[in-house]
Design a protein around this motif. Sequence first.
Motif, mmCIF file in Angstrom:
data_model
loop_
_atom_site.group_PDB
_atom_site.id
_atom_site.type_symbol
_atom_site.label_atom_id
_atom_site.label_comp_id
_atom_site.label_asym_id
_atom_site.label_seq_id
_atom_site.Cartn_x
_atom_site.Cartn_y
_atom_site.Cartn_z
ATOM 1 N N HIS A 196 6.149 -3.728 -10.416
ATOM 2 C CA HIS A 196 5.506 -4.742 -11.108
ATOM 3 C C HIS A 196 4.627 -5.494 -10.328
ATOM 4 C CE1 HIS A 196 6.862 -3.357 -15.265
ATOM 5 N NE2 HIS A 196 7.933 -3.654 -14.945
ATOM 6 N N SER A 197 5.034 -5.516 -9.224
ATOM 7 C CA SER A 197 4.312 -6.628 -8.371
ATOM 8 C C SER A 197 3.198 -5.823 -7.972
ATOM 9 C CB SER A 197 5.131 -7.072 -7.262
ATOM 10 O OG SER A 197 5.300 -5.960 -6.264
ATOM 11 N N ILE A 198 2.981 -4.572 -7.840
ATOM 12 C CA ILE A 198 1.932 -3.754 -7.596
ATOM 13 C C ILE A 198 1.043 -3.501 -8.967
ATOM 14 C CG2 ILE A 198 1.265 -1.552 -6.806
ATOM 15 C CD1 ILE A 198 3.761 -1.450 -5.223
ATOM 16 N N ALA A 199 1.525 -3.638 -9.965
ATOM 17 C CA ALA A 199 0.809 -3.294 -11.269
ATOM 18 C C ALA A 199 -0.665 -4.065 -11.297
ATOM 19 C CB ALA A 199 1.468 -3.764 -12.311
ATOM 20 N N TRP A 203 0.365 -2.887 0.819
ATOM 21 C CA TRP A 203 1.047 -3.429 1.595
ATOM 22 C C TRP A 203 2.429 -3.643 1.403
ATOM 23 C CZ3 TRP A 203 -0.373 -2.703 6.597
ATOM 24 C CH2 TRP A 203 -1.685 -2.370 6.812
ATOM 25 N N LEU A 204 3.431 -2.897 1.253
ATOM 26 C CA LEU A 204 4.790 -3.220 0.855
ATOM 27 C C LEU A 204 5.526 -3.794 1.747
ATOM 28 C CD1 LEU A 204 6.008 -0.135 -1.439
ATOM 29 C CD2 LEU A 204 5.349 -2.512 -2.286
ATOM 30 N N ASP A 205 6.564 -4.818 1.392
ATOM 31 C CA ASP A 205 7.447 -5.201 2.548
ATOM 32 C C ASP A 205 8.431 -4.119 3.023
ATOM 33 O OD1 ASP A 205 9.260 -6.524 4.176
ATOM 34 O OD2 ASP A 205 9.874 -7.899 2.592
ATOM 35 N N ALA A 206 8.017 -3.659 4.408
ATOM 36 C CA ALA A 206 8.746 -2.308 4.781
ATOM 37 C C ALA A 206 10.294 -2.761 4.949
ATOM 38 C CB ALA A 206 7.948 -1.968 6.011
ATOM 39 N N GLY A 207 10.519 -3.926 5.392
ATOM 40 C CA GLY A 207 12.159 -4.466 5.559
ATOM 41 C C GLY A 207 12.767 -4.400 4.492
ATOM 42 N N MET A 208 12.288 -4.835 3.417
ATOM 43 C CA MET A 208 12.743 -4.723 2.100
ATOM 44 C C MET A 208 12.863 -3.383 1.696
ATOM 45 S SD MET A 208 12.060 -6.469 -1.543
ATOM 46 C CE MET A 208 10.489 -5.681 -1.626
ATOM 47 N N LEU A 209 12.089 -2.414 1.539
ATOM 48 C CA LEU A 209 12.184 -1.247 1.247
ATOM 49 C C LEU A 209 13.150 -0.386 2.063
ATOM 50 C CD1 LEU A 209 11.162 0.724 -0.727
ATOM 51 C CD2 LEU A 209 8.944 1.253 0.860
ATOM 52 N N SER A 210 13.130 -0.685 3.232
ATOM 53 C CA SER A 210 14.185 0.216 4.104
ATOM 54 C C SER A 210 15.639 -0.376 3.912
ATOM 55 C CB SER A 210 13.896 -0.563 5.690
ATOM 56 O OG SER A 210 15.027 0.170 6.654
ATOM 57 N N LYS A 264 8.223 6.324 4.780
ATOM 58 C CA LYS A 264 7.381 6.889 5.978
ATOM 59 C C LYS A 264 6.024 6.801 5.892
ATOM 60 C CE LYS A 264 10.928 10.576 6.781
ATOM 61 N NZ LYS A 264 11.142 11.924 6.789
ATOM 62 N N GLN A 265 5.497 6.411 4.702
ATOM 63 C CA GLN A 265 4.059 6.203 4.349
ATOM 64 C C GLN A 265 3.714 4.749 4.335
ATOM 65 O OE1 GLN A 265 3.557 8.406 0.796
ATOM 66 N NE2 GLN A 265 3.615 10.534 2.091
ATOM 67 N N CYS A 266 4.788 3.867 4.600
ATOM 68 C CA CYS A 266 4.514 2.395 4.533
ATOM 69 C C CYS A 266 4.614 1.878 5.828
ATOM 70 C CB CYS A 266 5.771 2.203 3.371
ATOM 71 S SG CYS A 266 5.461 0.505 2.610
ATOM 72 N N PRO A 267 4.064 0.642 5.957
ATOM 73 C CA PRO A 267 2.911 0.155 5.243
ATOM 74 C C PRO A 267 1.553 0.747 5.235
ATOM 75 C CG PRO A 267 3.550 -1.416 6.808
ATOM 76 C CD PRO A 267 4.478 -0.109 6.865
ATOM 77 N N VAL A 278 -0.407 3.151 4.164
ATOM 78 C CA VAL A 278 -0.913 4.444 4.178
ATOM 79 C C VAL A 278 -1.377 4.760 2.837
ATOM 80 C CG1 VAL A 278 -0.402 6.937 4.582
ATOM 81 C CG2 VAL A 278 0.481 5.292 6.151
ATOM 82 N N LEU A 279 -0.688 4.446 1.717
ATOM 83 C CA LEU A 279 -1.065 4.632 0.459
ATOM 84 C C LEU A 279 -1.723 3.584 -0.332
ATOM 85 C CD1 LEU A 279 2.713 5.642 -0.865
ATOM 86 C CD2 LEU A 279 1.047 7.246 -0.221
ATOM 87 N N SER A 280 -2.503 4.226 -1.347
ATOM 88 C CA SER A 280 -3.425 3.149 -2.209
ATOM 89 C C SER A 280 -2.292 2.556 -3.120
ATOM 90 C CB SER A 280 -4.332 3.925 -2.941
ATOM 91 O OG SER A 280 -3.788 4.753 -4.044
ATOM 92 N N SER A 281 -2.709 1.324 -3.718
ATOM 93 C CA SER A 281 -1.601 0.752 -4.671
ATOM 94 C C SER A 281 -1.216 1.709 -5.891
ATOM 95 C CB SER A 281 -2.440 -0.659 -5.242
ATOM 96 O OG SER A 281 -2.450 -1.467 -4.012
ATOM 97 N N ALA A 282 -2.036 2.583 -6.409
ATOM 98 C CA ALA A 282 -1.784 3.414 -7.479
ATOM 99 C C ALA A 282 -0.813 4.486 -6.870
ATOM 100 C CB ALA A 282 -3.262 4.047 -7.663
ATOM 101 N N LEU A 283 -1.048 5.071 -5.632
ATOM 102 C CA LEU A 283 -0.206 6.156 -5.411
ATOM 103 C C LEU A 283 1.081 5.365 -5.143
ATOM 104 C CD1 LEU A 283 -2.558 8.102 -2.786
ATOM 105 C CD2 LEU A 283 -1.346 9.103 -5.209
ATOM 106 N N CYS A 284 1.213 4.347 -4.477
ATOM 107 C CA CYS A 284 2.493 3.569 -4.412
ATOM 108 C C CYS A 284 3.234 3.262 -5.570
ATOM 109 C CB CYS A 284 2.244 2.282 -3.411
ATOM 110 S SG CYS A 284 3.840 1.697 -2.983
#
Length: 123
Positions: free
Chosen positions: A24-27, A37-44, A81-84, A86-92
């Motif tokens: 929802h934050s990306i929407a 640009w996601l927070d890779a630490g939180m995603l990890s 692996k594709q973060c942060p 590499v992906l567009s917002s739509a792909l993410c």
Amino acid sequence: MTSEQRQLRQTIVFLRTSFEAIQHSIAGRLDDPLPCWLDAGMLSMLSRELMRCSQQAKPLFAAPTVEQLFVASQQCELLLKQCPGVLSSALCYRQLAAIMLPLDTALQMMAVPSKRRWLWLRR
């Protein structure tokens, strides 16, 4: 459902909700061509917890449920692996949906039988 199963199910509900909140934050940026640009630490951290749940579910739930958790874990690893950047917002956004779908399926498989639910929760 044992207390271990309930606790694991609640953790998976938390993970599912966390991935949904990230989505929802990306929407609002779906039309933005810039990288996401996601927070890779939180995603990890979420990825590690999802992997732990996948391992912990093996003796507690049936194989199809464990398989769905494994699929979600693998999808999360792919996103990580594709973060942060590499992906567009739509792909993410779509990759997050690919994580939530098997989590939803696993949660449905873990559902308490109707006859064991509280009266007001029965359908």
